[in-house]
Design an enzyme around this catalytic site. Structure first.
Site, PDB file in Angstrom:
ATOM      1  N   ALA A 242      71.911  79.805  48.019  1.00 44.35           N
ATOM      2  CA  ALA A 242      72.970  78.829  47.781  1.00 44.35           C
ATOM      3  C   ALA A 242      72.643  78.121  46.478  1.00 44.35           C
ATOM      4  O   ALA A 242      71.472  77.982  46.106  1.00 44.35           O
ATOM      5  CB  ALA A 242      73.013  77.833  48.931  1.00 44.35           C
TER       6      ALA A 242
ATOM      7  N   GLY B 117      70.650  82.015  51.008  1.00 42.45           N
ATOM      8  CA  GLY B 117      72.018  82.493  51.225  1.00 42.45           C
ATOM      9  C   GLY B 117      72.226  83.932  50.759  1.00 42.45           C
ATOM     10  O   GLY B 117      73.128  84.618  51.246  1.00 42.45           O
TER      11      GLY B 117
ATOM     12  N   GLU C 281      71.052  85.949  53.571  1.00 44.86           N
ATOM     13  CA  GLU C 281      72.058  85.785  54.633  1.00 44.86           C
ATOM     14  C   GLU C 281      73.316  86.611  54.346  1.00 44.86           C
ATOM     15  O   GLU C 281      73.904  87.206  55.250  1.00 44.86           O
ATOM     16  CB  GLU C 281      72.412  84.305  54.792  1.00 44.86           C
ATOM     17  CG  GLU C 281      71.251  83.498  55.351  1.00 44.86           C
ATOM     18  CD  GLU C 281      71.514  82.003  55.313  1.00 44.86           C
ATOM     19  OE1 GLU C 281      71.611  81.437  54.202  1.00 44.86           O
ATOM     20  OE2 GLU C 281      71.638  81.402  56.398  1.00 44.86           O
TER      21      GLU C 281
ATOM     22  N   GLU D 144      64.134  78.280  52.646  1.00 39.24           N
ATOM     23  CA  GLU D 144      64.715  76.940  52.806  1.00 39.24           C
ATOM     24  C   GLU D 144      63.696  75.879  53.181  1.00 39.24           C
ATOM     25  O   GLU D 144      63.834  74.712  52.789  1.00 39.24           O
ATOM     26  CB  GLU D 144      65.839  76.969  53.856  1.00 39.24           C
ATOM     27  CG  GLU D 144      67.128  77.632  53.383  1.00 39.24           C
ATOM     28  CD  GLU D 144      67.151  79.143  53.544  1.00 39.24           C
ATOM     29  OE1 GLU D 144      66.104  79.742  53.886  1.00 39.24           O
ATOM     30  OE2 GLU D 144      68.227  79.728  53.347  1.00 39.24           O
TER      31      GLU D 144
END
Ligand code: COA
Length: 258
Positions: free
Chosen positions: A65, A110, A113, A133
């Site tokens: 992200a 992300g 993911e 994270e």
């Protein structure tokens, strides 16, 4: 149509390249908007039979992200962001047309993911996977805790989640996180070759395989019941008649997707 994606449609394969190489293709709001649009486009465009998601440049698939967008988010805004990411990744996971990740470098946070939301993954030999994270005082928000556990098992997943460790492509292959590892220069050709085989199969049956396999992880559904229903649905298709007739007539089936 897109501001952050480069796309190409050739021989029924829609190749989506996340195109922010100077930011290692980090997922910002605009990438989310574009991926959401792309997932709808894949579903609705009859010329598209399957899709590839990859990243621009030699270094990264997606490095996570976009951390610059985290500043100033309060709890409810953070939850809304996670929900948005999860909804888009679920749309990819539930796509009736196969979407595979061609992981060409870092797939972190992300990015990992997103790759895991795809139906399966092919990696270049320089790829690196991880959920870093906890380095940021965070946890994955776009389904990472769930899909990593589904794909590589709880012990390995929890170790990766709580250590922020990165694994290389060979380890990802050993863990079953990716199906193939190839030299970077061959990555897209390998992905396309696999999809060309899949694109020659009966489209409704392909879609049903994805749908029913996904029910394994959906506690609201009984996968065996879904399988019976979908098996029956296939019998009502022209493609099932064509596939079985072609086999008996010793010729190659020509599927229409009906
Ligand atoms: N969000 C926003 N920007 C990011 C980013 C992210 N997740 N990952 C990389 N970038 C940016 C860097 O800030 C840098 O921008 P700049 O040139 O304007 O300074 C650029 O992309 C190149 O990254 P850089 O860190 O210089 O490359 P590197 O080769 O030294 O390191 C990584 C590569 C992937 C190890 C490192 O970028 C990294 O750790 N990224 C964050 C990974 C992460 O924590 N992801 C989970 C987010 S929840």
């Amino acid at each position: 149509m897109y501001t952050t994606l480069a796309t190409e449609l050739s021989q029924g394969i829609y190749t989506i390249t996340i195109n922010r190489p100077d930011k290692l293709n980090a997922l910002n709001k605009d990438v989310f908007t574009d991926l959401d649009t792309a997932a709808d486009f894949i579903k609705s465009n009859p010329e598209i039979r399957s899709a590839i998601i990859t990243g621009a440049g030699p270094k990264a698939f997606v490095a996570g992200a976009d951390i610059t967008e985290f500043g100033g988010l309060d709890k409810s805004a953070a939850m809304a962001l996670a929900k948005r990411g999860q909804d888009i990744f679920l749309k990819i996971e539930n796509s009736p047309k196969p979407i595979i990740a061609a992981v060409n470098g870092f797939a972190l946070g992300g990015g990992c993911e997103l790759a895991m939301a795809c139906h399966f993954r092919i990696a270049s030999d320089n790829a690196k996977f991880g959920q870093p994270e906890v380095n940021l005082g965070l946890i994955p928000g776009y389904g990472g805790t769930q899909r990593l556990t589904q794909l590589i098992g709880k012990g390995r997943a929890i170790e990766l989640l709580i250590s922020a460790a990165m694994i290389d492509a060979a380890t990802a292959l050993q863990y079953g996180l990716v199906n193939y590892v190839v030299p970077q220069a061959e990555l897209l050709d390998k992905a396309k070759a696999i999809l060309q085989v899949i694109n020659s199969k009966a489209p409704v049956a392909v879609a049903k395989c994805i749908e029913v396999a996904n029910t394994v992880f959906d506690e609201t559904k009984d996968g065996y019941d879904e399988e019976i229903r979908s098996f029956g649905d296939c019998f009502a298709t022209d493609d099932m008649k064509e596939g079985t007739t072609a086999f008996l007539e010793k010729r190659k089936a020509v599927f229409t997707g009906k």
